[in-house]
Structures are given as structure tokens and as C-alpha cells.
Design a protein around this motif. Structure first.
Motif, mmCIF file in Angstrom:
data_model
loop_
_atom_site.group_PDB
_atom_site.id
_atom_site.type_symbol
_atom_site.label_atom_id
_atom_site.label_comp_id
_atom_site.label_asym_id
_atom_site.label_seq_id
_atom_site.Cartn_x
_atom_site.Cartn_y
_atom_site.Cartn_z
ATOM 1 N N ILE A 249 37.047 43.042 33.027
ATOM 2 C CA ILE A 249 37.542 42.860 34.386
ATOM 3 C C ILE A 249 36.396 42.334 35.243
ATOM 4 C CG2 ILE A 249 38.364 44.053 36.457
ATOM 5 C CD1 ILE A 249 39.861 45.984 34.666
ATOM 6 N N LEU A 250 36.673 41.330 36.067
ATOM 7 C CA LEU A 250 35.662 40.744 36.950
ATOM 8 C C LEU A 250 36.099 40.920 38.394
ATOM 9 C CD1 LEU A 250 35.052 37.417 34.976
ATOM 10 C CD2 LEU A 250 33.753 39.554 34.797
ATOM 11 N N VAL A 251 35.648 42.003 39.011
ATOM 12 C CA VAL A 251 35.937 42.284 40.419
ATOM 13 C C VAL A 251 34.679 42.840 41.054
ATOM 14 C CG1 VAL A 251 37.224 43.747 42.041
ATOM 15 C CG2 VAL A 251 38.409 42.682 40.111
ATOM 16 N N GLY A 252 34.207 42.162 42.100
ATOM 17 C CA GLY A 252 33.003 42.618 42.782
ATOM 18 C C GLY A 252 33.275 43.644 43.857
ATOM 19 N N THR A 253 34.373 43.446 44.623
ATOM 20 C CA THR A 253 34.679 44.308 45.769
ATOM 21 C C THR A 253 36.178 44.474 45.926
ATOM 22 O OG1 THR A 253 32.744 43.402 46.920
ATOM 23 C CG2 THR A 253 34.296 44.669 48.244
ATOM 24 N N SER A 254 36.608 45.719 46.181
ATOM 25 C CA SER A 254 38.002 45.993 46.525
ATOM 26 C C SER A 254 38.054 46.432 47.984
ATOM 27 C CB SER A 254 38.574 47.110 45.637
ATOM 28 O OG SER A 254 38.589 46.725 44.288
ATOM 29 N N ILE A 255 38.806 45.682 48.807
ATOM 30 C CA ILE A 255 38.900 46.027 50.228
ATOM 31 C C ILE A 255 40.320 45.806 50.738
ATOM 32 C CG2 ILE A 255 36.476 45.450 50.697
ATOM 33 C CD1 ILE A 255 37.501 42.903 52.093
ATOM 34 N N THR A 256 40.602 46.381 51.899
ATOM 35 C CA THR A 256 41.898 46.183 52.537
ATOM 36 C C THR A 256 41.866 44.940 53.418
ATOM 37 O OG1 THR A 256 41.311 47.467 54.486
ATOM 38 C CG2 THR A 256 42.222 48.682 52.605
ATOM 39 N N HIS A 257 43.054 44.530 53.876
ATOM 40 C CA HIS A 257 43.126 43.354 54.739
ATOM 41 C C HIS A 257 42.393 43.583 56.058
ATOM 42 C CE1 HIS A 257 44.838 39.502 55.989
ATOM 43 N NE2 HIS A 257 44.960 40.044 57.182
ATOM 44 N N SER A 258 42.512 44.766 56.618
ATOM 45 C CA SER A 258 41.822 45.036 57.888
ATOM 46 C C SER A 258 40.313 45.008 57.703
ATOM 47 C CB SER A 258 42.272 46.377 58.467
ATOM 48 O OG SER A 258 42.036 47.428 57.562
ATOM 49 N N GLN A 259 39.827 45.495 56.571
ATOM 50 C CA GLN A 259 38.389 45.411 56.291
ATOM 51 C C GLN A 259 37.947 43.955 56.132
ATOM 52 O OE1 GLN A 259 38.478 47.939 52.823
ATOM 53 N NE2 GLN A 259 37.588 49.687 53.932
ATOM 54 N N LEU A 260 38.793 43.157 55.498
ATOM 55 C CA LEU A 260 38.509 41.725 55.375
ATOM 56 C C LEU A 260 38.423 41.079 56.747
ATOM 57 C CD1 LEU A 260 38.292 39.016 53.840
ATOM 58 C CD2 LEU A 260 40.794 38.991 53.744
ATOM 59 N N GLN A 261 39.368 41.389 57.613
ATOM 60 C CA GLN A 261 39.341 40.839 58.972
ATOM 61 C C GLN A 261 38.061 41.223 59.705
ATOM 62 O OE1 GLN A 261 43.080 42.300 60.620
ATOM 63 N NE2 GLN A 261 43.835 40.203 60.660
ATOM 64 N N HIS A 262 37.638 42.464 59.530
ATOM 65 C CA HIS A 262 36.419 42.937 60.198
ATOM 66 C C HIS A 262 35.209 42.108 59.751
ATOM 67 C CE1 HIS A 262 33.615 45.672 62.115
ATOM 68 N NE2 HIS A 262 32.963 45.801 60.971
#
Length: 319
Positions: A249-262
Motif C-alpha cells: 500500500i502506498l499512502v503517505g497521509t490520511s486526512i479529511t476534506h476539512s483538514q485538506l481545506q485548512h
């Protein structure tokens, strides 16, 4: 399995987003690359590959059809590694079997069959996706950690009409069955939501979705991000590392949409994005096996900034 030295490798679907960076990395490491594309007449579609450093002497472009039996045989012959990235990325279709599932499954088997006939091929690396890992009825919550033991459920995909999810799941299943029956050395990589700068002149699916976020026309629950340059490096590591095996699996970061917006607001304060309520991530993703391959994931802020700058440089987006 050492790097470069003019040894010959093959990359299918070479003009794509991930594949373009993979070709760039392979040329940089000294390999000679046989690259396949769907149509040699579409010169604009692969002109960026011919402009890469080392391409003049060590890049050879061929036309190949995923669903045409034997289409890859003469191309993979003489190659020590085959990187199979070619697969349709279609999220909406009225013909899921013909447009998505058959090209993915039959195409993967077609490439593997050609590889099994070529005595030169030491390892095959197949590009799959996180959608072949986590789409099932397993409980998912912010404390759940998804790892390489997870598999998507074909019936669950089919029932929810997630045709791309289904295609990637069935293609991986077929690949493992064929590899085990034919003693083929296979490694499968599962990138998450791939971001980062574009080498190709067209918008790929994930870059289009980021563009939709930037323009406020689309929002998601959460994301499992990985930089395209990390994905390309992982492909090369998956070949060059003798101990590489199984799924990654290649995933660096898991975040929510609101965290992405921030993060986007911090990078670009003038962005006017719609407000979305805070929520917990759907799940976390294990990095342990990918890091054992030698992958050090790029910081998300760097990947996002490079993505936006690339979209602006290619005139897909203006602040």
C-alpha cells in the motif's frame, strides 16, 4: 537486481500520470525503456516522454493494445522488468464490462502471459490501487488501520456499481492466480489518491479532482494521499529490492476534506473554499510495509503545493 547499466525494462501505459514519472525515474537511473502507448499517431500524448533526459538514446515507444492477445510479446522480450501501469481510469460509464472491467482484467493477463513467455523477465510490477484494498464490509473507523491483508469485495463493488473499484479488484485477483500458476515473480502496488506535479499535457483523474476541490465544485469525506514521485520511486524499488514481495500500500497521509481545506488555505490564503464541517477520518493506513521497501513519503504540504503550482503552470487553474 541492480540499477540501470543500460538494461532494458518495459513500462505499459507509459504516457499516463504515474507512468510518466516512472519512465523519468528509470531513465535517470540508466535503464533503457520500452514504453507502450495506445496510439502512436497521438504524438502530443507522449511528446513529454521524448523530452525527458536520456530519452533520445534510451527510450523506445511502441503501440500496444491491452485487449489484443500477444500485443506485448515482442515488446517485453529482452526486458528484465515489466511495469504494468496501463489500465483505464473510468469512474462513470454506461458500459462497465467493455470500457473498464475487460480492459483491466484481460489487459493484465495479456501482459502477464507475454512476460511468462519471455525468459529475460525477472519480475513484473503491477500498478493497482487502494480501491482494490479497502472497499468491503469490514468495519471502518478512525482507529482502524488498513494494511496489505485487506482486499476489496467484488460483490460489494458490483452491488454499489463501483466499476473501477471492481475492475482493479478483479485484475489483481487474476494477476495473483496467473502468477502462482505460472511461477511468475510478481509485486503489486496499491497507491492511494495520487497527487503531485504533472508531466503529461492532459488532466488525469486525480488531478482533475484536486482541481474541482480548488474551484469549490467538489468535496469528499476523506483522502488517502500519496505523491506521484513517491509512487514512481516505489515501482523502481519494488524491482531493484531483491526482497520485495507481495502487495504494498502506498499512502503517505490520511486526512479529511476539512483538514485538506485548512492546508490549502495556509498555502493559498486567497482561496475561497466552501465551509465543510469537521469529521474523523474513515480509517488509517499502515505505512510499515512500504517503508520496509525504502520509501520515505513526501510531506503532504509539499505535494499539494507542487500540485497546485503545476496546475497553474499548465493553465488549468488560476488564483
Amino acid at each position: 537486481m541492480m540499477s540501470g547499466g543500460g538494461e532494458v525494462v518495459c513500462v505499459t501505459g507509459a504516457s499516463g500520470y504515474v507512468a510518466s514519472w516512472l519512465v523519468k525515474g528509470l531513465l535517470h537511473r540508466g535503464y533503457t525503456v520500452k514504453a507502450t502507448v495506445r496510439d502512436l499517431r497521438n504524438r502530443r500524448g507522449f511528446a513529454h516522454l521524448k523530452a525527458l533526459e536520456g530519452a533520445k538514446d534510451r527510450l523506445h515507444i511502441f503501440q500496444a493494445n491491452l485487449t489484443e492477445n500477444g500485443s506485448f510479446e515482442s515488446i517485453v522480450d529482452g526486458c528484465i522488468a515489466v511495469f504494468h501501469t496501463a489500465s483505464p481510469v473510468v469512474l462513470s460509464t454506461t458500459d462497465p464490462q467493455g470500457e473498464v472491467i475487460e480492459p483491466a482484467v484481460k489487459g493484465t493477463l495479456n501482459v502477464l502471459q507475454s512476460c511468462s513467455k519471455a525468459a529475460s523477465v525477472r519480475r513484473v510490477i503491477v500498478t493497482s490501487s487502494m480501491v482494490a484494498v479497502n472497499y468491503n464490509r469490514n468495519y471502518q473507523g478512525p482507529d482502524v488501520v488498513v494494511d496489505e491483508t485487506w482486499f476489496s469485495d467484488p460483490e460489494y463493488c458490483r452491488g454499489n456499481k463501483r466499476w473501477y473499484w471492481l475492475a482493479k479488484t478483479l485484475a489483481e485477483k487474476a494477476a495473483w492466480e496467473y502468477a502462482q500458476e505460472n511461477k511468475l515473480n510478481l509485486v503489486v502496488l496499491h497507491p492511494g489518491f495520487v497527487i503531485g506535479p504533472l508531466l503529461q499535457p492532459t488532466l488525469n483523474t486525480t488531478s482533475q479532482l484536486i482541481l474541482n476541490v480548488l474551484t469549490g465544485t467538489q468535496g469528499f469525506g476523506d483522502y488517502q494521499f500519496v505523491d506521484v514521485r513517491d509512487v514512481a520511486r516505489a515501482h523502481i524499488q519494488a524491482f531493484e529490492n531483491p526482497s520485495a514481495a507481495g502487495r504494498y500500500i502506498l499512502v503517505g497521509t490520511s486526512i479529511t476534506h476539512s483538514q485538506l481545506q485548512h492546508i490549502l488555505h495556509q498555502l493559498y490564503p486567497s482561496l475561497n473554499l466552501p465551509t465543510i464541517g469537521e469529521r474523523n477520518p474513515t480509517f488509517q493506513v499502515s505505512k510499515q510495509k512500504a517503508e520496509s521497501l525504502g520509501i520515505k513519503f513526501m510531506p503532504l504540504e509539499v505535494s499539494l503545493k507542487d500540485t497546485v503550482e503545476s496546475l497553474m503552470q499548465q493553465n488549468f487553474f488560476k488564483l
